[in-house]
Scaffold this motif. Structure first.
Motif, mmCIF file in Angstrom:
data_model
loop_
_atom_site.group_PDB
_atom_site.id
_atom_site.type_symbol
_atom_site.label_atom_id
_atom_site.label_comp_id
_atom_site.label_asym_id
_atom_site.label_seq_id
_atom_site.Cartn_x
_atom_site.Cartn_y
_atom_site.Cartn_z
ATOM 1 N N GLY A 67 -3.389 -2.666 -1.890
ATOM 2 C CA GLY A 67 -4.455 -1.963 -1.193
ATOM 3 C C GLY A 67 -4.777 -0.632 -1.836
ATOM 4 O O GLY A 67 -4.904 -0.519 -3.041
ATOM 5 N N THR B 104 -8.085 -5.173 -0.588
ATOM 6 C CA THR B 104 -8.545 -3.820 -0.313
ATOM 7 C C THR B 104 -10.056 -3.822 -0.168
ATOM 8 O O THR B 104 -10.684 -4.885 -0.229
ATOM 9 C CB THR B 104 -8.074 -2.857 -1.424
ATOM 10 N N GLU C 190 0.823 -1.211 0.000
ATOM 11 C CA GLU C 190 0.000 0.000 0.000
ATOM 12 C C GLU C 190 0.854 1.258 0.000
ATOM 13 O O GLU C 190 0.438 2.300 0.508
ATOM 14 C CB GLU C 190 -0.947 0.004 1.206
#
Length: 311
Positions: A196, A215, A169
């Motif tokens: 994510g 996600t 992420e």
């Protein structure tokens, strides 16, 4: 069903459904889990950042994890076990695994600053929970303020055989994915990479070598289709689908109010009964709801799943 480094596809980050009075909505937990299964999710992740885990009591968190695991018995469930101390992390990790979880996810505390501190933390976390529990390394510097270079990730992966996945992420982070895959060409052990950030860069992340998404966009079924299209070489179709959803996906990425938006849309879709959050939580204004409805109507021109009955 233990998580391993071959995991791919879409592992939705499940929000925690609440009644308006703050109680956990167990019926919505079941309905949401069934929806994830029906739309082709290859796994699930619970008690993550968007699962409002810090607002749950210890017993609630474990009971919720057990319910998700039992309902989603045909796919692996990853349980977020990040905690200020290793004792709480170990207790939730061991109990979740005993209940049938496939693995756990560990995020770094925001006190870590140096590379050695980060590497040491994960070594100690593995010592605490046990080397027999597969874990997902959550790399989310925008939220946790801990910056992990590709070299640090390589050290953690190399030193801890139970690290089987990176939840990627970083932002921007496309070059980090390429760096990790290049490390593997040079001999680093292979790990799964699921991404994510609400899927905001998923179109190119999978092309860079990511295995899918972990996600919580309110249309996880779109993410499933996107990964399948990209994996089968249908690049233009994958990007066309992504482009249709991008304005709504971007809107949902707003800090603070993002979870409220996601829950609002999921409630509108009938996946959960209410968009309630447990306090404290940000609420959507009437104007924001009208903007979301407009964006849904725009997406519906290209994807019928966004065509919803009038609110």
């Amino acid at each position: 069903m233990l998580l391993d480094n071959t995991a791919k596809g879409v592992f939705p980050i499940a929000p925690t459904p609440f009644h308006p009075d703050g109680r956990i909505d167990e019926a919505s937990v079941d309905r949401m889990t069934d929806f994830y299964l029906e739309c082709g999710s290859t796994g699930m992740t619970v008690l993550g950042v968007m699962g409002e885990a810090p607002k749950l009591e210890g017993g609630e968190a474990l009971d919720l994890a057990k319910r998700f695991v039992k309902r989603a018995s045909s796919i692996p469930v990853v349980v977020g076990v990040s905690a200020p101390g290793f004792a709480a992390m170990r207790a939730l990790a061991r109990a979740s695994m005993d209940a049938g979880a496939a693995g756990v996810m560990i995020a770094p505390p925001n006190t870590l600053r140096t590379d050695d501190q980060i590497v040491t933390y994960y070594r100690q976390a593995v010592e605490a929970i046990g080397e027999d529990i597969p874990f997902v390394l959550q790399d989310f510097p925008l939220n946790f303020t801990v910056v992990m270079t590709p070299g640090v990730l390589r050290r953690i992966i190399t030193e801890n055989a139970s690290c089987v996945m990176v939840k990627h992420e970083d932002w921007p982070g496309l070059e980090k994915i390429s760096a990790l895959r290049n490390f593997e060409k040079d001999g680093m052990r292979h790990v799964s990479i699921l991404c994510g950030n609400g899927g905001a860069f998923l179109d190119f992340e999978v092309e860079r070598g990511a295995d899918g998404a972990m996600t919580g966009y309110a249309f996880p079924d779109m993410l499933v289709d996107l990964v399948k299209l990209s994996s089968s070489g249908q690049r233009d179709a994958a990007h066309d689908l992504f482009d249709a959803h991008l304005p709504l996906l971007r809107y949902e990425q707003q800090p603070v109010v993002g979870l409220a938006i996601r829950k609002y849309i999921m409630a509108r879709r009938g996946i959960i009964a209410s968009d309630a959050q447990r306090k404290p939580g940000a609420a959507m204004s009437a104007t924001a709801k009208a903007e979301v409805e407009y964006l849904l109507s725009r997406v519906a021109r290209h994807d019928a799943r966004a065509k919803l009955a009038a609110a």
